[in-house]
Design a protein around this motif. Structure first.
Motif, short mmCIF file in Angstrom:
data_model
loop_
_atom_site.label_atom_id
_atom_site.label_comp_id
_atom_site.label_asym_id
_atom_site.label_seq_id
_atom_site.Cartn_x
_atom_site.Cartn_y
_atom_site.Cartn_z
N THR A 266 0.87 -1.03 0.10
CA THR A 266 -0.18 -0.03 -0.05
C THR A 266 0.78 1.14 0.14
OG1 THR A 266 -1.90 -1.14 1.13
CG2 THR A 266 -1.73 1.26 1.22
N ALA A 267 2.01 1.35 0.85
CA ALA A 267 2.67 2.31 0.95
C ALA A 267 3.57 2.49 -0.60
CB ALA A 267 3.75 2.14 2.18
N ALA A 268 3.70 1.55 -1.11
CA ALA A 268 4.45 1.41 -2.22
C ALA A 268 3.64 2.18 -3.34
CB ALA A 268 4.96 0.10 -2.91
N ILE A 269 2.50 1.93 -3.56
CA ILE A 269 1.34 2.34 -4.50
C ILE A 269 1.21 3.99 -4.20
CG2 ILE A 269 -0.97 2.33 -5.33
CD1 ILE A 269 -0.77 -0.73 -4.98
N LEU A 270 1.11 4.21 -2.69
CA LEU A 270 0.76 5.72 -2.68
C LEU A 270 2.19 6.36 -2.71
CD1 LEU A 270 -0.96 5.39 1.09
CD2 LEU A 270 -1.94 6.01 -1.34
N LEU A 271 3.35 5.81 -2.88
CA LEU A 271 4.69 6.49 -3.14
C LEU A 271 4.42 6.86 -4.63
CD1 LEU A 271 7.59 7.31 -2.51
CD2 LEU A 271 8.00 5.00 -3.20
N ALA A 272 3.98 6.06 -5.57
CA ALA A 272 3.82 6.18 -6.73
C ALA A 272 2.88 7.63 -7.12
CB ALA A 272 3.39 5.08 -7.82
N GLY A 273 1.97 7.65 -6.23
CA GLY A 273 0.89 8.57 -6.34
C GLY A 273 1.64 10.12 -5.84
N THR A 274 2.76 9.96 -5.21
CA THR A 274 3.49 11.58 -5.10
C THR A 274 3.97 12.02 -6.24
OG1 THR A 274 5.68 10.23 -4.80
CG2 THR A 274 4.35 10.47 -2.75
N ALA A 275 3.74 11.43 -7.50
CA ALA A 275 4.05 12.06 -8.82
C ALA A 275 3.15 13.19 -8.87
CB ALA A 275 4.14 10.90 -9.80
N GLY A 276 1.96 13.09 -8.47
CA GLY A 276 1.06 14.31 -8.41
C GLY A 276 1.36 15.63 -7.98
N PHE A 277 2.36 15.44 -7.30
CA PHE A 277 2.84 16.95 -6.58
C PHE A 277 4.60 17.09 -6.67
CE2 PHE A 277 2.59 14.15 -2.95
CZ PHE A 277 3.50 14.14 -2.30
N LEU A 278 5.16 15.88 -7.18
CA LEU A 278 6.52 16.04 -7.37
C LEU A 278 6.59 16.59 -8.76
CD1 LEU A 278 7.97 12.59 -6.00
CD2 LEU A 278 7.99 14.87 -4.96
N ALA A 279 5.85 16.48 -9.58
CA ALA A 279 6.11 16.99 -10.82
C ALA A 279 5.51 18.50 -11.00
CB ALA A 279 5.04 16.07 -12.03
N PRO A 280 6.30 19.45 -11.86
CA PRO A 280 5.71 20.76 -11.77
C PRO A 280 4.32 20.86 -12.26
CG PRO A 280 7.41 20.08 -13.54
CD PRO A 280 7.28 18.98 -12.68
N PRO A 281 3.69 21.82 -11.95
CA PRO A 281 2.39 22.15 -12.26
C PRO A 281 2.23 22.63 -13.84
CG PRO A 281 3.25 23.96 -10.95
CD PRO A 281 4.28 22.94 -10.62
N PRO A 282 1.41 22.09 -14.60
CA PRO A 282 1.28 22.84 -15.76
C PRO A 282 0.88 24.24 -15.90
CG PRO A 282 -0.52 21.29 -15.36
CD PRO A 282 0.46 21.28 -14.23
N ASP A 283 0.93 24.63 -16.89
CA ASP A 283 0.42 26.10 -17.39
C ASP A 283 -1.02 26.22 -16.84
OD1 ASP A 283 0.52 28.79 -17.95
OD2 ASP A 283 1.05 28.28 -20.11
N PRO A 284 -1.17 27.27 -15.96
CA PRO A 284 -2.60 27.27 -15.79
C PRO A 284 -3.50 27.78 -16.87
CG PRO A 284 -1.31 28.51 -14.13
CD PRO A 284 -0.27 28.19 -15.24
N ALA A 285 -2.91 28.33 -17.82
CA ALA A 285 -3.70 28.76 -19.19
C ALA A 285 -4.03 27.66 -19.95
CB ALA A 285 -3.15 29.65 -19.98
N GLN A 286 -3.37 26.30 -19.76
CA GLN A 286 -3.63 25.08 -20.27
C GLN A 286 -4.22 24.05 -19.63
OE1 GLN A 286 0.27 23.82 -21.63
NE2 GLN A 286 0.36 25.33 -23.12
N ARG A 287 -4.63 24.37 -18.25
CA ARG A 287 -5.21 23.54 -17.47
C ARG A 287 -6.78 23.38 -18.03
NH1 ARG A 287 -3.44 21.78 -12.62
NH2 ARG A 287 -5.41 20.36 -12.78
N GLY A 288 -7.42 22.15 -17.78
CA GLY A 288 -8.92 21.98 -17.97
C GLY A 288 -9.60 21.27 -17.13
N PRO A 289 -10.90 21.01 -17.28
CA PRO A 289 -11.72 20.07 -16.09
C PRO A 289 -11.28 18.83 -16.20
CG PRO A 289 -12.90 20.84 -18.19
CD PRO A 289 -11.56 21.47 -18.35
N ALA A 290 -11.33 18.21 -15.21
CA ALA A 290 -10.79 16.67 -15.18
C ALA A 290 -11.49 15.76 -15.89
CB ALA A 290 -10.92 16.29 -13.79
N SER A 291 -11.02 14.77 -16.51
CA SER A 291 -11.72 13.92 -17.41
C SER A 291 -12.11 12.72 -16.64
CB SER A 291 -10.89 13.33 -18.49
OG SER A 291 -10.56 14.70 -19.39
#
Length: 388
Positions: A363-388
């Motif tokens: 479980t900790a290993a899978i949650l560790l992979a989920g840290t990519a959601g905030f380790l990656a730099p945020p995309p350009d706000p002008a290019q963000r869209g609603p979640a699919s």
């Protein structure tokens, strides 16, 4: 006397006080596409290790979070929901096939219902069409389908998060022709969608337009014509930039490159089989995969000499790329290491039927992979869209 004094304008005194504080926020930028692919493939490898439905559902939740947090508004970034639909279809097909081709039903199973039985010839022994359907059989089929669905969603997350055109820029020179073909193929779907939208907007402005099947001709012909013109313009632009030129490779060099690549792919396939099958000989595991990887690298290096390319503003590989790729690889390593947990918890048995446990380390290993959601730099706000 200063110019300001001569004009009667007093100079503003210097502003004293503390320097403006830095917010510490990271600047938006696009993560290197290879980092997303390494992360997704490593997570798919981790998924292949387990059949625990709780861990598989956790993987889907992690994929949904990362895609929602770091996707852009590009055309290829809107397709993750279709991968989810495909995943549900895979699970449903697996359950239906398991119910129709009833096999392995034991007296201890919990009976659900019975399908009409179709007699089969003697040479078709061992497989029964129709008959009783048990709860254990349905759950086993659903778990197997869920594991395959998670692998498909991992690939879908990579396609959603990574810019495919930027990923093709980092392909080795030996895969130059393949990269050209993939570039054209990737650009077809967005162009067709845009063509259909333009034709639909033009039809709305017309009076007395046909509907139903009669309108098909008025839509298909302009769309195909527009797509053909765009393809010709793309081909002309690629030809003007030197795409498709073979270089100065000799016949022996091409043969040696093909032999190295073929042997390397055979080694990778044998290594993957050895890692997945515990009964396979030891030399079919990591040694075969390492030898295959070395042969593939040698073939790519040799084949890349005949193609000379220049790169404009190459994508940087910085600390966020290492963090995202490392989180996925570390997750796969933890699930394959069998450290700190019982390997049986990854593949719970349905005999006897019981609720699966949620092991702490996987479980900790899978949650560790989920840290990519905030380790990656945020995309350009002008290019963000609603979640699919």
């Amino acid at each position: 006397m200063t110019p300001l004094a001569r004009t009667g304008v007093e100079a503003a005194p210097p502003v004293s006080g503390p320097a403006p504080e830095r917010t510490g926020r990271r600047l938006p930028r696009t993560l290197h596409p290879v980092a997303w692919w390494i992360w997704a493939l490593a997570l798919a490898t981790a998924v292949s290790r387990t059949a625990n439905p709780l861990l598989l559902l956790l993987v889907l939740a992690v994929l949904g979070y990362v895609v929602t947090a770091r996707r852009t508004e590009a055309p290829w970034a809107r397709g993750f929901k279709y991968y989810l639909y495909l995943a549900l279809t895979v699970v449903a097909i697996r359950v239906v096939f398991r119910a129709v081709f009833a096999t392995g039903i034991t007296p201890r199973d919990h009976f659900l219902f019975s399908l009409p039985h179709i007699p089969t010839p003697d040479w078709y022994a061992g497989i029964q069409i129709g008959g009783p359907v048990s709860l254990e059989a349905v759950l086993s089929a659903a778990t197997d389908g869920l594991r395959l669905a998670c692998m498909l969603c991992c690939i879908g997350a990579a396609n959603t998060l990574a810019n495919p055109k930027r990923a093709l820029r980092v392909l080795p020179g030996a895969l130059h022709e393949l990269g050209v073909a993939v570039t054209v193929a990737i650009s077809v779907a967005p162009q067709l969608v845009q063509s259909v939208q333009r034709v639909a907007r033009a039809r709305k402005l017309r009076v007395g337009r046909a509907k139903g099947l009669k309108a098909l001709r008025g839509i298909v012909v302009p769309v195909l014509e527009d797509a053909l013109e765009r393809s010709l313009r793309l081909a002309a632009a690629m030809d003007s930039r030197g795409y498709g030129r073979a270089g100065t490779a000799t016949r022996n060099s091409r043969r040696l490159t093909g032999a190295l690549m073929l042997l390397g792919m055979c080694g990778l396939c044998a290594g993957a089989y050895g890692l997945l099958d515990a009964t396979a000989p030891r030399f079919l595991g990591l040694p075969a995969m390492a030898a295959g990887a070395l042969l593939c690298v040698a073939g790519l290096r040799l084949g890349g000499r005949r193609v000379t390319r220049t790169t404009y503003r190459p994508d940087p590989w910085r600390l966020p790329e290492w963090a995202v790729a490392g989180s996925g690889v570390l997750s796969a390593v933890l699930l394959f290491s069998n450290l700190g947990y019982n390997a049986a918890e990854l593949n719970p048995s349905i005999y006897p039927l019981s609720w699966p446990t949620l092991p702490l380390v996987p479980t900790a290993a899978i949650l560790l992979a989920g840290t990519a959601g905030f380790l990656a730099p945020p995309p350009d706000p002008a290019q963000r869209g609603p979640a699919s």
